[in-house]
Design an enzyme around this catalytic site. Structure first.
Site, PDB file in Angstrom:
ATOM      1  N   TRP A 320       0.780  -1.100   0.037  1.00 30.46           N
ATOM      2  CA  TRP A 320      -0.114   0.066  -0.156  1.00 30.46           C
ATOM      3  C   TRP A 320       0.935   1.213  -0.149  1.00 30.46           C
ATOM      4  O   TRP A 320       0.284   2.239  -0.332  1.00 30.46           O
ATOM      5  CB  TRP A 320      -0.757   0.212   1.178  1.00 30.46           C
ATOM      6  CG  TRP A 320      -0.161   0.311   2.632  1.00 30.46           C
ATOM      7  CD1 TRP A 320       0.957  -0.163   2.944  1.00 30.46           C
ATOM      8  CD2 TRP A 320      -0.439   1.111   3.663  1.00 30.46           C
ATOM      9  NE1 TRP A 320       1.353   0.104   4.379  1.00 30.46           N
ATOM     10  CE2 TRP A 320       0.624   1.215   4.693  1.00 30.46           C
ATOM     11  CE3 TRP A 320      -1.644   2.140   3.645  1.00 30.46           C
ATOM     12  CZ2 TRP A 320       0.384   2.016   5.510  1.00 30.46           C
ATOM     13  CZ3 TRP A 320      -1.710   2.895   4.904  1.00 30.46           C
ATOM     14  CH2 TRP A 320      -0.551   2.791   5.796  1.00 30.46           C
ATOM     15  N   ASP A 321       2.172   1.171   0.101  1.00 27.36           N
ATOM     16  CA  ASP A 321       3.080   2.103   0.335  1.00 27.36           C
ATOM     17  C   ASP A 321       2.901   3.105  -1.054  1.00 27.36           C
ATOM     18  O   ASP A 321       3.078   4.273  -1.131  1.00 27.36           O
ATOM     19  CB  ASP A 321       4.544   1.795   0.169  1.00 27.36           C
ATOM     20  CG  ASP A 321       4.930   0.732   1.497  1.00 27.36           C
ATOM     21  OD1 ASP A 321       4.024  -0.015   1.694  1.00 27.36           O
ATOM     22  OD2 ASP A 321       6.172   0.552   1.849  1.00 27.36           O
ATOM     23  N   GLU A 451       0.933  -1.870  12.540  1.00 27.59           N
ATOM     24  CA  GLU A 451       1.303  -3.278  12.432  1.00 27.59           C
ATOM     25  C   GLU A 451       1.382  -4.298  13.826  1.00 27.59           C
ATOM     26  O   GLU A 451       1.988  -5.262  14.104  1.00 27.59           O
ATOM     27  CB  GLU A 451       2.486  -3.877  11.553  1.00 27.59           C
ATOM     28  CG  GLU A 451       1.905  -3.522  10.102  1.00 27.59           C
ATOM     29  CD  GLU A 451       3.095  -3.569   9.068  1.00 27.59           C
ATOM     30  OE1 GLU A 451       4.164  -3.816   9.175  1.00 27.59           O
ATOM     31  OE2 GLU A 451       2.732  -4.091   7.842  1.00 27.59           O
ATOM     32  N   LYS A 555       2.885   0.971  16.030  1.00 23.23           N
ATOM     33  CA  LYS A 555       4.337   1.158  15.018  1.00 23.23           C
ATOM     34  C   LYS A 555       4.354   2.404  14.172  1.00 23.23           C
ATOM     35  O   LYS A 555       5.457   3.052  13.907  1.00 23.23           O
ATOM     36  CB  LYS A 555       4.456  -0.200  14.187  1.00 23.23           C
ATOM     37  CG  LYS A 555       5.494  -0.515  13.288  1.00 23.23           C
ATOM     38  CD  LYS A 555       5.363  -1.813  12.620  1.00 23.23           C
ATOM     39  CE  LYS A 555       6.679  -2.046  11.932  1.00 23.23           C
ATOM     40  NZ  LYS A 555       6.330  -3.000  10.849  1.00 23.23           N
ATOM     41  N   GLN A 556       3.142   2.874  13.998  1.00 24.66           N
ATOM     42  CA  GLN A 556       3.061   3.737  12.840  1.00 24.66           C
ATOM     43  C   GLN A 556       1.747   4.406  13.058  1.00 24.66           C
ATOM     44  O   GLN A 556       0.704   3.869  13.675  1.00 24.66           O
ATOM     45  CB  GLN A 556       3.257   3.342  11.259  1.00 24.66           C
ATOM     46  CG  GLN A 556       2.095   2.129  10.975  1.00 24.66           C
ATOM     47  CD  GLN A 556       2.655   1.083   9.936  1.00 24.66           C
ATOM     48  OE1 GLN A 556       3.191   0.178  10.536  1.00 24.66           O
ATOM     49  NE2 GLN A 556       2.614   1.505   8.708  1.00 24.66           N
TER      50      GLN A 556
END
Ligand code: IFM
Length: 713
Positions: A320-321, A451, A555-556
Site C-alpha cells: 500500500w506504500d 502493525e 508502530k506507525q
C-alpha cells in the site's frame, strides 16, 4: 549553473559501510536498478535488480490453513554489471580496493566512483568508474572505466565477464529477502567484444537477457605508464522480462549521459522543491525525489517495490506504500506515472477477484497485501491479508488522480471498475451488528496500518476508508451510469452501497473525546515504555507478536493517518487525538514520521512538525532505521514530499478546489514547490507572511489560499 544541492558525495554521509553505500548510490530507471558496488570486491549484496523479475518458492508452514498464501515471490539479484577483474604482469589479481571518492549528480544521473586498486605487493592504480542509466530506452547502462597509475606501471589485463556467483546471507530479519538459488544462466553469444547471458527462473518461469559490450575487448591488455590514463567504455543491457536484446546500434556513453541529463532536467523543471537557507535539507529532499522517481515502474505493468530497485529488502514486493505515500508525488508532478501505477493494479484485478473468492466473498476484489504478480505473498496473514485497507487505499489513490487530472477517459476505462470492485468487497466482507441500539456496519478481524495491533474489530482507519471507498463508488456510478451498467451495477446495488457507507461504524471514545483505533484498543494496558531499553527497538525484532499485540503501542500512524487524509474532525479533537497517539507510537516503521510531521504542521505544533520532518527527510542519509543497507525506504522518500507539500504547504483538493494553507516552519524564510494541476504547471512560493502562486503555463485557475478564493493567472 550547477546546483550544489543536487548532488551527494560520501562526505555528506555518516557511514562508509560498503553495503550501505551500495544502496545510497544505487541507480535505477524504473525498469532496472544497479547497486553501487565496489567493482572488484565481489560483494554478496551487489548486483542488478529488475522490477517485477522474481522467482517463486513454496511457503512452508508448520501448520497450514485454508487460503493461506502459497508461494513466496522473491526479486532476483542478477549479476553486477559494474564488476570487473584486473590482473597484473605476474597474473595475480588486483584484489585490494579502497574507495577514495563517490558522488551522484541528480541533474545528470551520473554516478562517479574512484577507488585505489592494489595487487598483492601493494602496488596500485586509481580506477574511476562513471555509471549512468538511459531513461528513454530503459534497458541500457553506460559504464566508463578510467585507469591512472599510482605506483604500479606495466602490463594489466582487464577482464570483464558476467559473474554469476551470488551469495546472499540468510537472516531472521523479516524485512530482508530470502535467497534464490534456482536460476539458470546460459551464455548465448560470446565474441571478443560482447557477452550475452540468458537468465531463467526455475519455478516462476521467467527469463531475461543481460549483455555487455566492450569496444576494446572483454579481455584487454594494456600497459600503464607514468602520467598516462587508459579509458574504456562498457555498454550494458538488461532486457525486459521475457524480452530479447538487440546488440546492434548500441548508444555511446556520451549519448546515454545526454539522454539521462535531458530526463533529469525535465524532471526538475516539473517537480523541483527549494527551501531557502538549509542546503543540507535541500540536498536530502532532492536526493529523495531523485531516488523516488528512479524506483518507480512506469510501464503500467510494474509498480514501486518497497525498497525500490536499490536492494532486495521486502523481496521486491509492492505494498500500500505506493498508493498512500508515493503516488501523491506523481499525481501532482507526473500524472502519467500516477496513472500507470493504477494501471498496474488494474492488470492484477482478476487475481484480486480470485483472492476475494478465497476469502469467501462472492463478489468484488481483494488486492494482495504484498505482491509482485498480484497473488498474496504474505505468509503472516495477521499483518498481511488482514490489512485489507489496501483496497480502499487504491480507491483513494484513484480519487486523488482524478481530482488532480480530471481524466474522465481513464475513469471510464479503468478507475470506475477498480473502485467498484473494491467497494463490492467491502459490501460483502463486513456485516451489520447492533451497537448502542443502532444497526451499524462493522468489519471484524482486521488489521489497520499499525502493525503492532492485529486482528481487532472495527479499526477506525479501515472503516473510515471503506466508507470513503463505497461513497466514491456511488459518486462514480452516478457520473458514469452507462459504464456502471455495463459493469453490472443495478440501482439496488448502488443504494446498498450508499446505505452501508452511511451505517459504517466509526469507533469513538466519549470520555477521551477522540476516535478510537479499534473497539478494544483503549482497554489494553499501555506498553511499558519507561522500562523498555533503547536497544529493544524496533520492538518487532525483540518481542513475540503476541506480546506486542496485547498492549497499546503503535508502530506507525493509524487513526492519525485517517485524520490526515480526511481532514474531517475539529481542531480540538485533532489536537487531543495527536497527543494521545503520539505518546504510544514508536515510529518503528519508516512510514510513520512523515504523517506525524504533516499533521503537526496542520495543527500548529511547529517544532514537532519540523523535528519529525527532519528525521523523515534524512531517513536513509543518516540510516535512521539502521537497515538502509537492505534498500532505501521508498515510502518515506514519498512521505518527505507529502510532508512538505501537504503538511507545510497545506496543499489538497477540497470541495473541488485546489486549496493551500501556508504552514511554513519558523526555520525557513521561503519554500518554493512545483506541481501540475489539471493541465497546468504551477509554482507556489511560501514566505513567512505571504503565499505567491505563479501559473507557469496553462489556463487561469481559482485557488483557495489561506481561506480566500482567488483566480490566479
Ligand atoms: O507497508 C509497510 C508497512 O506499513 C510497515 N511495514 C513495512 C511495509 C513495507 O514498507
Amino acid at each position: 549553473m550547477k546546483n550544489d544541492t543536487k548532488n551527494i558525495s560520501i562526505h555528506d554521509l555518516q557511514s562508509n559501510e560498503p553495503s550501505y553505500l551500495e544502496t545510497i548510490f544505487s541507480l535505477a530507471n524504473g525498469h532496472f536498478g544497479i547497486r553501487a558496488s565496489d567493482p572488484i570486491a565481489n560483494s554478496s549484496t551487489a548486483g542488478t535488480l529488475v522490477n517485477g523479475f522474481y522467482e517463486t518458492s513454496d511457503i512452508t508452514y508448520g501448520e497450514v490453513a485454508y487460503g493461506y498464501a502459497k508461494k513466496n515471490q522473491t526479486i532476483v539479484k542478477l549479476p553486477d554489471l559494474r564488476n570487473i577483474k584486473f590482473v597484473d604482469d605476474q597474473q595475480r589479481a588486483f584484489d585490494q580496493s579502497q574507495l577514495i571518492s563517490e558522488s551522484l549528480d541528480f541533474e545528470t544521473g551520473l554516478l562517479n566512483s574512484t577507488y585505489k586498486i592494489s595487487n598483492p605487493d601493494g602496488k596500485s592504480f586509481e580506477l574511476n568508474l562513471q555509471a549512468v542509466l538511459q531513461q528513454s530506452n530503459d534497458e541500457v547502462i553506460g559504464l566508463r572505466y578510467t585507469i591512472k597509475p599510482v605506483d604500479y606501471f606495466g602490463k594489466v589485463v582487464g577482464i570483464k565477464h558476467f559473474n554469476t556467483d551470488s551469495a546472499t546471507q540468510k537472516s531472521d530479519d523479516p524485512r530482508k529477502s530470502r535467497t534464490v538459488d534456482t536460476l539458470t544462466y546460459a551464455k548465448k553469444t560470446i565474441d571478443g567484444q560482447q557477452e550475452l547471458i540468458e537468465v531463467t527462473t526455475k519455478y516462476s518461469q521467467m527469463s531475461l537477457a543481460m549483455a555487455m559490450s566492450v569496444s576494446t575487448g572483454l579481455e584487454q591488455v594494456f600497459s600503464l605508464q607514468p602520467n598516462q590514463t587508459v579509458t574504456f567504455d562498457v555498454i550494458g543491457l538488461v532486457s525486459k522480462i521475457n524480452g530479447i536484446l538487440d546488440l546492434d546500434n548500441l548508444p555511446k556513453f556520451e549519448e546515454i549521459l545526454k539522454d539521462s541529463t535531458d530526463f533529469w532536467q525535465e524532471f526538475w523543471q516539473n517537480s523541483d522543491i527549494e527551501i531557502s537557507g538549509d542546503d543540507s535539507l535541500n540536498q536530502a529532499i532532492h536526493y529523495n525525489l531523485f531516488q523516488l522517481v528512479s524506483s518507480t515502474g512506469r510501464d503500467g505493468k510494474t509498480n514501486i517495490p518497497a525498497k525500490g530497485l536499490s536492494g532486495t529488502g521486502y523481496e521486491g514486493h509492492y505494498f500500500w506504500d505506493t498508493e498512500m505515500y508515493m503516488s501523491p508525488f506523481f499525481a501532482y508532478t507526473n500524472p502519467e506515472i500516477a496513472k500507470n501505477l493504477i494501471k498496474y493494479r488494474y492488470s492484477v484485478l482478476d487475481e484480486s477477484k480470485k483472492r476475494a473468492r478465497t476469502l469467501g466473498v462472492k463478489e468484488g476484489a481483494l488486492f494482495s497485501w504484498r505482491t509482485i504478480n498480484g497473488q498474496e505473498a504474505s505468509a503472516y496473514y495477521p499483518a498481511g491479508t488482514a490489512q485489507y485497507h489496501i483496497d480502499a487505499d487504491i480507491a483513494y489513490a484513484i480519487d486523488r488522480y482524478y481530482k488532480v487530472t480530471d481524466d474522465k477517459e481513464f475513469m471510464k476505462n479503468y478507475g470506475l471498475e477498480l473502485v467498484l470492485e473494491t467497494a463490492r468487497f467491502w459490501k460483502n466482507f463486513g456485516s451489520y451488528s447492533e451497537i448502542h441500539c443502532k444497526k451499524r456496519f462493522c468489519f471484524f478481524d482486521v488489521t489497520g496500518p499499525d502493525e503492532y495491533t492485529a486482528l481487532v474489530n472495527n479499526n477506525y482507519y479501515t472503516n473510515r476508508m471503506a466508507k470513503f471507498n463505497l461513497l466514491f463508488a456511488v459518486d462514480l456510478i452516478d457520473e458514469f451510469p452507462k459504464k456502471a451498467k455495463e459493469l453490472g451495477v443495478s440501482a439496488k446495488e448502488r443504494d446498498q452501497m450508499a446505505n452501508i457507507a452511511a451505517a459504517i461504524f466509526l469507533p469513538y471514545d466519549q470520555i477521551k473525546g477522540i476516535n478510537q483505533q479499534d473497539d478494544s484498543s483503549f482497554k489494553k494496558p499501555v506498553w511499558p515504555f519507561e522500562t523498555t531499553p533503547k536497544e529493544n527497538y524496533p520492538l518487532l525484532l525483540h518481542y513475540h507478536p503476541l506480546t506486542i499485540y496485547r498492549y497499546q503501542v503503535n508502530k506507525q500512524a493509524d487513526t492519525l493517518l485517517a485524520d490526515f487524509l480526511f481532514d474531517d474532525i475539529s481542531h480540538d479533537q485533532l489536537v487531543k487525538e495527536y497527543d494521545y497517539y503520539e505518546k504510544i507510537t514508536t515510529h518503528d516503521s519508516s512510514l510513520s514520521r512523515s504523517i506525524f510531521s504533516a499533521l503537526a504542521a496542520r495543527i500548529g505544533l511547529k517544532q514537532k512538525a519540523y523535528d519529525y520532518f527532519m528525521a523523515t527527510a534524512k531517513t536513509d542519509l543518516i540510516d535512521l532505521q539502521g537497515n538502509s543497507a537492505d534498500g532505501l525506504h521508498v515510502a518515506n522518500l514519498g512521505g518527505s514530499w507529502l510532508t512538505i507539500v501537504s503538511g507545510f504547504g497545506g496543499l489538497r483538493v477540497k470541495d473541488g478546489l485546489l486549496t493551500i494553507d501556508n504552514h511554513l516552519p519558523d526555520q525557513w524564510d521561503k519554500l518554493a514547490i512545483r506541481i501540475k494541476y489539471q493541465g497546468r504547471l504551477l509554482e507556489i512560493v511560501y514566505r513567512k507572511d505571504a503565499t505567491e502562486i505563479h501559473i507557469i503555463h496553462g489556463e487561469p485557475l481559482p485557488i483557495k489560499v489561506d481561506g480566500i478564493e482567488e483566480t490566479f493567472k
